[in-house]
Design a protein around this motif. Structure first.
Motif, PDB file in Angstrom:
ATOM      1  N   VAL A 212      30.347  32.380  37.118  1.00  0.00           N
ATOM      2  CA  VAL A 212      31.793  32.206  37.265  1.00  0.00           C
ATOM      3  C   VAL A 212      32.100  31.356  38.500  1.00  0.00           C
ATOM      4  O   VAL A 212      31.871  31.771  39.634  1.00  0.00           O
ATOM      5  CB  VAL A 212      32.514  33.559  37.316  1.00  0.00           C
ATOM      6  N   SER A 213      32.595  30.165  38.224  1.00  0.00           N
ATOM      7  CA  SER A 213      33.097  29.259  39.246  1.00  0.00           C
ATOM      8  C   SER A 213      34.603  29.494  39.354  1.00  0.00           C
ATOM      9  O   SER A 213      35.053  30.645  39.302  1.00  0.00           O
ATOM     10  CB  SER A 213      32.744  27.816  38.845  1.00  0.00           C
ATOM     11  N   SER A 214      35.409  28.468  39.455  1.00  0.00           N
ATOM     12  CA  SER A 214      36.859  28.656  39.585  1.00  0.00           C
ATOM     13  C   SER A 214      37.593  27.342  39.349  1.00  0.00           C
ATOM     14  O   SER A 214      37.042  26.261  39.616  1.00  0.00           O
ATOM     15  CB  SER A 214      37.201  29.152  40.995  1.00  0.00           C
TER      16      SER A 214
ATOM     17  N   ILE B 282      29.391  37.377  37.697  1.00  0.00           N
ATOM     18  CA  ILE B 282      30.857  37.335  37.797  1.00  0.00           C
ATOM     19  C   ILE B 282      31.346  37.775  39.180  1.00  0.00           C
ATOM     20  O   ILE B 282      32.382  37.305  39.656  1.00  0.00           O
ATOM     21  CB  ILE B 282      31.475  38.226  36.688  1.00  0.00           C
TER      22      ILE B 282
ATOM     23  N   TYR C 248      36.047  29.510  49.768  1.00  0.00           N
ATOM     24  CA  TYR C 248      36.080  29.887  48.350  1.00  0.00           C
ATOM     25  C   TYR C 248      35.831  28.658  47.481  1.00  0.00           C
ATOM     26  O   TYR C 248      34.974  28.660  46.599  1.00  0.00           O
ATOM     27  CB  TYR C 248      37.428  30.526  48.016  1.00  0.00           C
TER      28      TYR C 248
ATOM     29  N   THR D 208      44.233  39.901  37.861  1.00  0.00           N
ATOM     30  CA  THR D 208      43.253  40.957  38.151  1.00  0.00           C
ATOM     31  C   THR D 208      43.542  41.418  39.584  1.00  0.00           C
ATOM     32  O   THR D 208      44.363  40.797  40.281  1.00  0.00           O
ATOM     33  CB  THR D 208      41.796  40.426  38.107  1.00  0.00           C
ATOM     34  N   PRO D 209      42.838  42.440  40.079  1.00  0.00           N
ATOM     35  CA  PRO D 209      43.011  42.807  41.490  1.00  0.00           C
ATOM     36  C   PRO D 209      42.735  41.646  42.451  1.00  0.00           C
ATOM     37  O   PRO D 209      43.272  41.602  43.554  1.00  0.00           O
ATOM     38  CB  PRO D 209      42.003  43.944  41.673  1.00  0.00           C
ATOM     39  N   PHE D 210      41.906  40.679  42.006  1.00  0.00           N
ATOM     40  CA  PHE D 210      41.615  39.485  42.818  1.00  0.00           C
ATOM     41  C   PHE D 210      42.895  38.725  43.146  1.00  0.00           C
ATOM     42  O   PHE D 210      43.050  38.174  44.233  1.00  0.00           O
ATOM     43  CB  PHE D 210      40.659  38.589  42.016  1.00  0.00           C
TER      44      PHE D 210
ATOM     45  N   ILE E  21      29.346  46.820  43.354  1.00  0.00           N
ATOM     46  CA  ILE E  21      29.248  47.672  44.552  1.00  0.00           C
ATOM     47  C   ILE E  21      30.221  48.840  44.486  1.00  0.00           C
ATOM     48  O   ILE E  21      30.251  49.659  45.398  1.00  0.00           O
ATOM     49  CB  ILE E  21      29.527  46.893  45.867  1.00  0.00           C
TER      50      ILE E  21
ATOM     51  N   GLY F 274      29.916  42.362  38.841  1.00  0.00           N
ATOM     52  CA  GLY F 274      31.371  42.474  38.998  1.00  0.00           C
ATOM     53  C   GLY F 274      31.987  43.295  37.883  1.00  0.00           C
ATOM     54  O   GLY F 274      33.173  43.168  37.570  1.00  0.00           O
TER      55      GLY F 274
ATOM     56  N   GLY G 203      32.563  38.173  42.743  1.00  0.00           N
ATOM     57  CA  GLY G 203      32.985  37.164  43.699  1.00  0.00           C
ATOM     58  C   GLY G 203      34.273  37.612  44.354  1.00  0.00           C
ATOM     59  O   GLY G 203      34.886  38.599  43.939  1.00  0.00           O
TER      60      GLY G 203
ATOM     61  N   GLY H 166      38.463  43.778  36.696  1.00  0.00           N
ATOM     62  CA  GLY H 166      38.906  42.460  36.283  1.00  0.00           C
ATOM     63  C   GLY H 166      38.092  41.816  35.170  1.00  0.00           C
ATOM     64  O   GLY H 166      37.864  42.411  34.112  1.00  0.00           O
ATOM     65  N   ILE H 167      37.680  40.579  35.409  1.00  0.00           N
ATOM     66  CA  ILE H 167      36.988  39.784  34.393  1.00  0.00           C
ATOM     67  C   ILE H 167      35.654  40.433  34.009  1.00  0.00           C
ATOM     68  O   ILE H 167      35.260  40.427  32.842  1.00  0.00           O
ATOM     69  CB  ILE H 167      36.774  38.337  34.912  1.00  0.00           C
TER      70      ILE H 167
ATOM     71  N   GLY I 252      41.343  29.572  35.383  1.00  0.00           N
ATOM     72  CA  GLY I 252      42.619  29.381  36.072  1.00  0.00           C
ATOM     73  C   GLY I 252      43.165  30.735  36.483  1.00  0.00           C
ATOM     74  O   GLY I 252      42.509  31.772  36.323  1.00  0.00           O
TER      75      GLY I 252
HETATM   76  N1  LIG Z   1      41.310  36.226  38.846  1.00  0.00           N
HETATM   77  C1  LIG Z   1      41.386  34.899  39.007  1.00  0.00           C
HETATM   78  O1  LIG Z   1      42.491  34.304  39.032  1.00  0.00           O
HETATM   79  C2  LIG Z   1      40.125  34.082  39.159  1.00  0.00           C
HETATM   80  C3  LIG Z   1      40.225  32.688  39.060  1.00  0.00           C
HETATM   81  C4  LIG Z   1      39.077  31.926  39.208  1.00  0.00           C
HETATM   82  C5  LIG Z   1      37.856  32.548  39.431  1.00  0.00           C
HETATM   83  N2  LIG Z   1      37.793  33.896  39.529  1.00  0.00           N
HETATM   84  C6  LIG Z   1      36.483  34.503  39.776  1.00  0.00           C
HETATM   85  O2  LIG Z   1      36.223  35.475  38.795  1.00  0.00           O
HETATM   86  C7  LIG Z   1      35.314  36.440  39.319  1.00  0.00           C
HETATM   87  C8  LIG Z   1      35.832  37.830  39.009  1.00  0.00           C
HETATM   88  O3  LIG Z   1      37.057  37.973  39.643  1.00  0.00           O
HETATM   89  P1  LIG Z   1      38.166  39.028  39.177  1.00  0.00           P
HETATM   90  O4  LIG Z   1      39.417  38.279  39.071  1.00  0.00           O
HETATM   91  O5  LIG Z   1      37.669  39.825  38.037  1.00  0.00           O
HETATM   92  O6  LIG Z   1      38.248  39.899  40.520  1.00  0.00           O
HETATM   93  P2  LIG Z   1      38.105  41.466  40.797  1.00  0.00           P
HETATM   94  O7  LIG Z   1      38.390  41.620  42.238  1.00  0.00           O
HETATM   95  O8  LIG Z   1      38.920  42.235  39.815  1.00  0.00           O
HETATM   96  O9  LIG Z   1      36.563  41.767  40.497  1.00  0.00           O
HETATM   97  C9  LIG Z   1      35.528  41.367  41.364  1.00  0.00           C
HETATM   98  C10 LIG Z   1      34.438  42.426  41.324  1.00  0.00           C
HETATM   99  O10 LIG Z   1      33.346  41.963  42.121  1.00  0.00           O
HETATM  100  C11 LIG Z   1      32.827  43.108  42.802  1.00  0.00           C
HETATM  101  N3  LIG Z   1      32.064  42.724  43.985  1.00  0.00           N
HETATM  102  C12 LIG Z   1      32.560  42.260  45.169  1.00  0.00           C
HETATM  103  N4  LIG Z   1      31.549  42.082  46.036  1.00  0.00           N
HETATM  104  C13 LIG Z   1      30.404  42.443  45.386  1.00  0.00           C
HETATM  105  C14 LIG Z   1      29.038  42.481  45.761  1.00  0.00           C
HETATM  106  N5  LIG Z   1      28.633  42.117  47.000  1.00  0.00           N
HETATM  107  N6  LIG Z   1      28.138  42.888  44.856  1.00  0.00           N
HETATM  108  C15 LIG Z   1      28.529  43.261  43.614  1.00  0.00           C
HETATM  109  N7  LIG Z   1      29.812  43.265  43.207  1.00  0.00           N
HETATM  110  C16 LIG Z   1      30.732  42.851  44.082  1.00  0.00           C
HETATM  111  C17 LIG Z   1      34.072  43.928  43.149  1.00  0.00           C
HETATM  112  O11 LIG Z   1      33.733  45.269  43.483  1.00  0.00           O
HETATM  113  C18 LIG Z   1      34.885  43.780  41.882  1.00  0.00           C
HETATM  114  O12 LIG Z   1      34.584  44.805  40.951  1.00  0.00           O
HETATM  115  C19 LIG Z   1      35.173  36.131  40.809  1.00  0.00           C
HETATM  116  O13 LIG Z   1      33.963  35.429  41.025  1.00  0.00           O
HETATM  117  C20 LIG Z   1      36.378  35.240  41.091  1.00  0.00           C
HETATM  118  O14 LIG Z   1      36.136  34.357  42.157  1.00  0.00           O
HETATM  119  C21 LIG Z   1      38.894  34.691  39.393  1.00  0.00           C
END
Ligand SMILES: NC(=O)c1ccc[n+]([C@@H]2O[C@H](COP(=O)([O-])OP(=O)(O)OC[C@H]3O[C@@H](n4cnc5c(N)ncnc54)[C@H](O)[C@@H]3O)[C@@H](O)[C@H]2O)c1
Length: 267
Positions: free
Chosen positions: A146-148, A96, A161, A196-198, A44, A19, A98, A23-24, A192
């Protein structure tokens, strides 16, 4: 002169980040690089990966981009192999990647269920398995999954989710129990609300640009979820992940760590 903060340094260590394009994950790659680690950046999204690798190299350490679909076991194993081939070993892996899979339980179709389990659960499982296999003979290593915060209370409409993220927490605790004898630590984080784009994709207009009014409203609402009255940033999670991958956390394993602003309810 030694300092108690030396345990946070990661020179000579090799970290794999999935990931990493956004984001993260992107923030984590940057923090680990700043700590001195070489970083294997996997995602990806090749364009996002290139940006992250450039940022890591600007921090003065080495990085490679390994396009990887974590839902594919063969690609996850190839990602770890690419890191070993480039840098000689793997010390740290953070799973990470997800995504959100919305839908009420009664409406979930097999496609949504399978994609949710494939990315959020199997992707983390494959990464954990490949990491343990790569690290066990060296007798050391650290894994962060990374859970949530969604595991802490039910919220209607995010069933796949939430239950895949709950599974990630138990997967991590079980792996910690099994991998401890190899000197490998496994922890999960449950972030929490983190901007991010998520979290912000739903605030885009049809042309892809941000709807500023909707964004501002969402941010105000999100601030209200924390007793601190602030919203989490990717860096808040990345600094926790760095702690858990560094020797600063040498006594921490099998735990779920929460940086969530004290949030006790979802939106
Ligand atoms: N942002 C939040 O509020 C939050 C809260 C709790 C948990 N999370 C978790 O944190 C993690 C990161 O989320 P984020 O906020 O950075 O989101 P994000 O959308 O910015 O980043 C997610 C990344 O995962 C990649 N990805 C998606 N499918 C993939 C695949 N099949 N193979 C490889 N890469 C893939 C995407 O291309 C993207 O770069 C996730 O697991 C999300 O569930 C986020």
């Amino acid at each position: 002169m030694s300092s108690p903060f030396d345990v946070y340094r990661m020179e000579g260590r090799v970290a794999v980040v999935t990931g990493a394009a956004s984001g993260i994950g992107a923030a984590t790659a940057g923090v680990l690089a700043a700590a001195g680690a070489s970083v294997v950046c996997a995602d990806i999204d090749p364009a996002g990966l290139a940006t992250t690798v450039a940022a890591v190299e600007a921090a003065g350490t080495r990085a490679i981009a390994v396009p990887t679909d974590v839902t594919r076991r063969d690609q996850v194993e190839a990602m770890i192999a690419a890191g070993v081939a480039e840098f000689g070993r793997i010390d740290a892996v953070c799973n990470i990647a997800g995504a959100m899979f919305p839908g009420r339980i009664e409406d979930l179709d097999d496609d949504t269920i399978d994609r949710g389990i494939g990315l959020n659960l199997k992707g983390v499982l494959y990464g954990t398995q490949a990491a343990i296999r790569a690290m066990k003979d060296q007798g050391s290593g650290a894994i962060v999954n990374v859970s949530s915060g969604a595991i802490d209370l039910p919220y209607a409409g995010i069933g796949v989710y939430a239950f895949t993220k709950a599974a990630v927490a138990m997967l991590s605790m079980t792996a910690a129990l099994e991998a401890g004898e190899y000197g490998i630590r496994v922890n999960a984080i449950a972030p929490g609300m983190t901007v991010t784009p998520f979290t912000t994709w739903r605030l885009n207009k049809p042309d892809g640009t941000i709807d500023q009014d909707a964004y501002d409203e969402f941010m105000e609402y999100s601030k209200g979820m924390s007793p601190l009255g602030i919203v989490g940033e990717a860096m808040d999670q990345a600094l926790l992940i760095h702690y858990l991958l560094s020797d600063a956390s040498k006594y921490a394993t099998g735990q779920i760590f929460r940086v969530n602003g004290g949030q006790t309810w979802a939106w």
